[in-house]
Design a protein around this motif. Structure first.
Motif, mmCIF file in Angstrom:
data_model
loop_
_atom_site.group_PDB
_atom_site.id
_atom_site.type_symbol
_atom_site.label_atom_id
_atom_site.label_comp_id
_atom_site.label_asym_id
_atom_site.label_seq_id
_atom_site.Cartn_x
_atom_site.Cartn_y
_atom_site.Cartn_z
ATOM 1 N N GLY A 10 -15.199 -35.292 47.180
ATOM 2 C CA GLY A 10 -14.456 -34.407 46.296
ATOM 3 C C GLY A 10 -13.676 -35.151 45.233
ATOM 4 O O GLY A 10 -13.437 -34.620 44.138
ATOM 5 N N ALA A 11 -13.264 -36.399 45.525
ATOM 6 C CA ALA A 11 -12.524 -37.173 44.530
ATOM 7 C C ALA A 11 -13.379 -37.436 43.294
ATOM 8 O O ALA A 11 -12.885 -37.399 42.157
ATOM 9 C CB ALA A 11 -12.056 -38.496 45.142
ATOM 10 N N ILE A 12 -14.667 -37.692 43.505
ATOM 11 C CA ILE A 12 -15.572 -37.878 42.364
ATOM 12 C C ILE A 12 -15.716 -36.559 41.605
ATOM 13 O O ILE A 12 -15.681 -36.518 40.371
ATOM 14 C CB ILE A 12 -16.942 -38.388 42.843
ATOM 15 N N GLY A 13 -15.893 -35.455 42.361
ATOM 16 C CA GLY A 13 -15.973 -34.146 41.715
ATOM 17 C C GLY A 13 -14.719 -33.820 40.939
ATOM 18 O O GLY A 13 -14.781 -33.211 39.858
ATOM 19 N N PHE A 14 -13.558 -34.237 41.452
ATOM 20 C CA PHE A 14 -12.286 -34.000 40.762
ATOM 21 C C PHE A 14 -12.313 -34.644 39.382
ATOM 22 O O PHE A 14 -11.926 -34.024 38.382
ATOM 23 C CB PHE A 14 -11.130 -34.563 41.590
ATOM 24 N N CYS A 15 -12.761 -35.913 39.309
ATOM 25 C CA CYS A 15 -12.803 -36.612 38.024
ATOM 26 C C CYS A 15 -13.726 -35.910 37.034
ATOM 27 O O CYS A 15 -13.400 -35.757 35.849
ATOM 28 C CB CYS A 15 -13.262 -38.052 38.239
ATOM 29 N N ALA A 16 -14.896 -35.467 37.530
ATOM 30 C CA ALA A 16 -15.858 -34.822 36.645
ATOM 31 C C ALA A 16 -15.340 -33.483 36.142
ATOM 32 O O ALA A 16 -15.444 -33.163 34.950
ATOM 33 C CB ALA A 16 -17.191 -34.641 37.367
ATOM 34 N N VAL A 17 -14.786 -32.674 37.042
ATOM 35 C CA VAL A 17 -14.307 -31.351 36.644
ATOM 36 C C VAL A 17 -13.082 -31.457 35.747
ATOM 37 O O VAL A 17 -12.880 -30.632 34.852
ATOM 38 C CB VAL A 17 -14.021 -30.496 37.892
ATOM 39 N N PHE A 18 -12.258 -32.479 35.967
ATOM 40 C CA PHE A 18 -11.110 -32.688 35.079
ATOM 41 C C PHE A 18 -11.594 -32.915 33.650
ATOM 42 O O PHE A 18 -11.073 -32.320 32.706
ATOM 43 C CB PHE A 18 -10.289 -33.884 35.562
ATOM 44 N N ALA A 19 -12.610 -33.773 33.502
ATOM 45 C CA ALA A 19 -13.158 -34.027 32.166
ATOM 46 C C ALA A 19 -13.801 -32.777 31.581
ATOM 47 O O ALA A 19 -13.680 -32.498 30.384
ATOM 48 C CB ALA A 19 -14.172 -35.171 32.233
ATOM 49 N N GLU A 20 -14.477 -32.002 32.442
ATOM 50 C CA GLU A 20 -15.120 -30.777 31.972
ATOM 51 C C GLU A 20 -14.083 -29.758 31.493
ATOM 52 O O GLU A 20 -14.200 -29.184 30.408
ATOM 53 C CB GLU A 20 -15.967 -30.172 33.085
ATOM 54 N N GLY A 21 -13.059 -29.525 32.326
ATOM 55 C CA GLY A 21 -12.031 -28.558 31.956
ATOM 56 C C GLY A 21 -11.275 -28.976 30.709
ATOM 57 O O GLY A 21 -10.980 -28.150 29.827
ATOM 58 N N ALA A 22 -10.954 -30.270 30.605
ATOM 59 C CA ALA A 22 -10.244 -30.756 29.430
ATOM 60 C C ALA A 22 -11.075 -30.580 28.169
ATOM 61 O O ALA A 22 -10.575 -30.140 27.123
ATOM 62 C CB ALA A 22 -9.887 -32.231 29.620
ATOM 63 N N SER A 23 -12.363 -30.892 28.266
ATOM 64 C CA SER A 23 -13.224 -30.798 27.081
ATOM 65 C C SER A 23 -13.478 -29.354 26.674
ATOM 66 O O SER A 23 -13.457 -29.021 25.480
ATOM 67 C CB SER A 23 -14.556 -31.508 27.355
ATOM 68 N N LEU A 24 -13.712 -28.478 27.654
ATOM 69 C CA LEU A 24 -13.962 -27.080 27.326
ATOM 70 C C LEU A 24 -12.758 -26.430 26.658
ATOM 71 O O LEU A 24 -12.891 -25.695 25.678
ATOM 72 C CB LEU A 24 -14.327 -26.310 28.603
ATOM 73 N N ASP A 25 -11.567 -26.698 27.177
ATOM 74 C CA ASP A 25 -10.374 -26.009 26.694
ATOM 75 C C ASP A 25 -9.719 -26.686 25.488
ATOM 76 O O ASP A 25 -9.001 -26.028 24.733
ATOM 77 C CB ASP A 25 -9.338 -25.891 27.817
ATOM 78 N N TRP A 26 -9.961 -27.990 25.304
ATOM 79 C CA TRP A 26 -9.191 -28.723 24.301
ATOM 80 C C TRP A 26 -10.040 -29.398 23.226
ATOM 81 O O TRP A 26 -9.483 -29.947 22.276
ATOM 82 C CB TRP A 26 -8.323 -29.780 24.987
ATOM 83 N N SER A 27 -11.365 -29.380 23.351
ATOM 84 C CA SER A 27 -12.173 -30.078 22.340
ATOM 85 C C SER A 27 -12.008 -29.447 20.953
ATOM 86 O O SER A 27 -11.876 -30.159 19.947
ATOM 87 C CB SER A 27 -13.642 -30.089 22.754
ATOM 88 N N ALA A 28 -12.007 -28.111 20.904
ATOM 89 C CA ALA A 28 -11.842 -27.447 19.607
ATOM 90 C C ALA A 28 -10.464 -27.726 19.024
ATOM 91 O O ALA A 28 -10.315 -27.970 17.815
ATOM 92 C CB ALA A 28 -12.060 -25.937 19.768
#
Length: 403
Positions: A214-232
């Motif tokens: 889950g720690a690896i999944g945490f890193c991936a989902v953190f990057a996903e959530g950050a990019s989806l919500d903040w890239s624009a």
């Protein structure tokens, strides 16, 4: 030999069925996301109150996901998935009916709880099909989820453009998706617990193996959530782009993730989970560095696209490894899912808080640092590669020596 052929046919049919289930699950999310502005206006909540309410799906999922294993043990995998998926599709109706903040929070808690339990059940079945086939399919299944989400969001965008009432839209969508989900569940594997299997506890903490995965999944989902919500926002505020170009960056990130997931199984089959995640981590880190140093929108958009490619297959592989990490796949998958949902809950607010204190550049420096964990700790997925059972193959035909 006939029995082996029949079993292979059943497993192939189950693969397509569970892929359809993933697509239905994603379509609910896409249908909801596009009507959030309408729901905000209907419930008369401020932006801050909406942010609070949108934390409740992750809270509901985190609380309910550990219950999925017990439900599956009691009713069997097919019946459990049929009921949990129907609960999830029908819960789409609830948020649009909420007239105020309190009822919206309650509706979103139920919405998230049903999403999480269905998520665990379908991933457990996906892992079982993957094991029986003897090749990777989890990345493609999550790609189908992304395709479903894109389809649901496209329909929702059209409904919003036409000015339709979200209550009517979601009632119709829930009805269609419930029927499609029930049809798809007809052909998933009907796994039943053995007579000597003890039922899992009603609520159990994640096993240690799930914590590491889950720690690896945490890193991936953190990057996903950050990019989806903040890239624009990053392109608009840091690089002074137009709103349309900023939105296109987010769309591009989503599309690269969907394409990478659909194509990812062939890469995993050739190189294995560990090497795939290590290479993915390197790609995500390079993408993050491009975002941090970008002085031009094209550079930042390329960086976000690279991050999308880099993190796309990580969560599916984490679920697959969790399902093979112990005697209770549902419990392990629920543990990994709980950690990843928590990451999705924490990431947007953490990025915003750090940006408020420093800048968005520093925030995405943190995302890049966490992406290093993908390459550094990919070895915890090794057991899943080593222990993956291979499906039995029918023996080659032997020529009959008789004339």
């Amino acid at each position: 030999m006939s029995a082996v052929v029949d079993e292979q046919r059943e497993v192939r049919r189950a693969r397509y069925a569970v892929a359809a289930v993933f697509a239905v699950h994603g379509a609910v999310t896409g249908s909801f996301a596009t009507r959030v502005p309408w729901i905000q206006d209907h419930a008369s909540v401020s932006a801050g109150q909406l942010g609070l309410a949108l934390a409740f799906p992750a809270l509901g999922a985190s609380v309910a996901m550990p219950l999925a294993g017990g439900i599956t043990h009691r009713f069997g995998a097919r019946t459990a998935l049929r009921g949990l998926l129907a609960l999830w599709t029908l819960s789409l109706v609830l948020p649009a009916l909420a007239p105020n903040l309190l009822t919206l929070c309650l509706a979103l808690f139920v919405y998230g709880a049903s999403a999480g339990m269905a998520d665990v059940a379908m991933n457990a079945l996906g892992v079982e099909v993957e094991n029986r086939l003897g090749r990777s399919i989890m990345s493609g299944l999550h790609g189908m989820w992304s395709a479903g989400a894109l389809t649901g969001s496209a329909a929702g965008t059209l409904a919003a453009h036409l000015g339709s009432d979200a209550r009517l839209h979601h009632v119709l969508a829930a009805g269609v998706l419930t029927v499609l989900g029930l049809i798809a569940c007809t052909w998933v594997l009907d796994l039943q617990p053995a007579e000597d299997d003890e039922p899992p506890p009603r609520f159990a903490l994640p096993p240690k193996s799930a914590l590491l995965i889950g720690a690896i999944g945490f890193c991936a989902v953190f990057a996903e959530g950050a990019s989806l919500d903040w890239s624009a926002v990053y392109l608009r505020d840091q690089l002074d782009t137009s709103a349309g170009l900023a939105a296109a960056c987010t769309t591009g990130f989503t599309l690269t993730m969907a394409v990478a997931r659909i194509a990812g199984d062939k890469v995993v089959d050739r190189f294995g989970s560990v090497r795939t995640v290590r290479a993915s981590g390197v790609l995500a880190v390079l993408g993050g560095l491009l975002v941090v140093v970008a002085g031009h929108p094209a550079v930042a958009m390329t960086g976000f696209a690279m991050m999308g490619l880099g993190i796309a297959v990580v969560v599916p592989l984490c679920f697959a490894a969790a399902g093979r990490s112990g005697p209770n796949p549902s419990q392990a998958i629920a543990g990994v899912a709980t950690i990843t949902y928590t990451s999705g809950l924490v990431a947007p607010s953490a990025i915003g808080g750090l940006a408020q204190a420093t800048s968005l550049v520093v925030s995405f420096g943190l995302v890049t640092l966490l992406a290093c964990g993908l390459a550094g700790f990919a070895g915890v997925l090794r057991a899943g590669d080593r222990d993956r059972p291979k499906v039995s193959r029918p023996p080659a035909a032997v020529p009959d020596p008789r004339p």
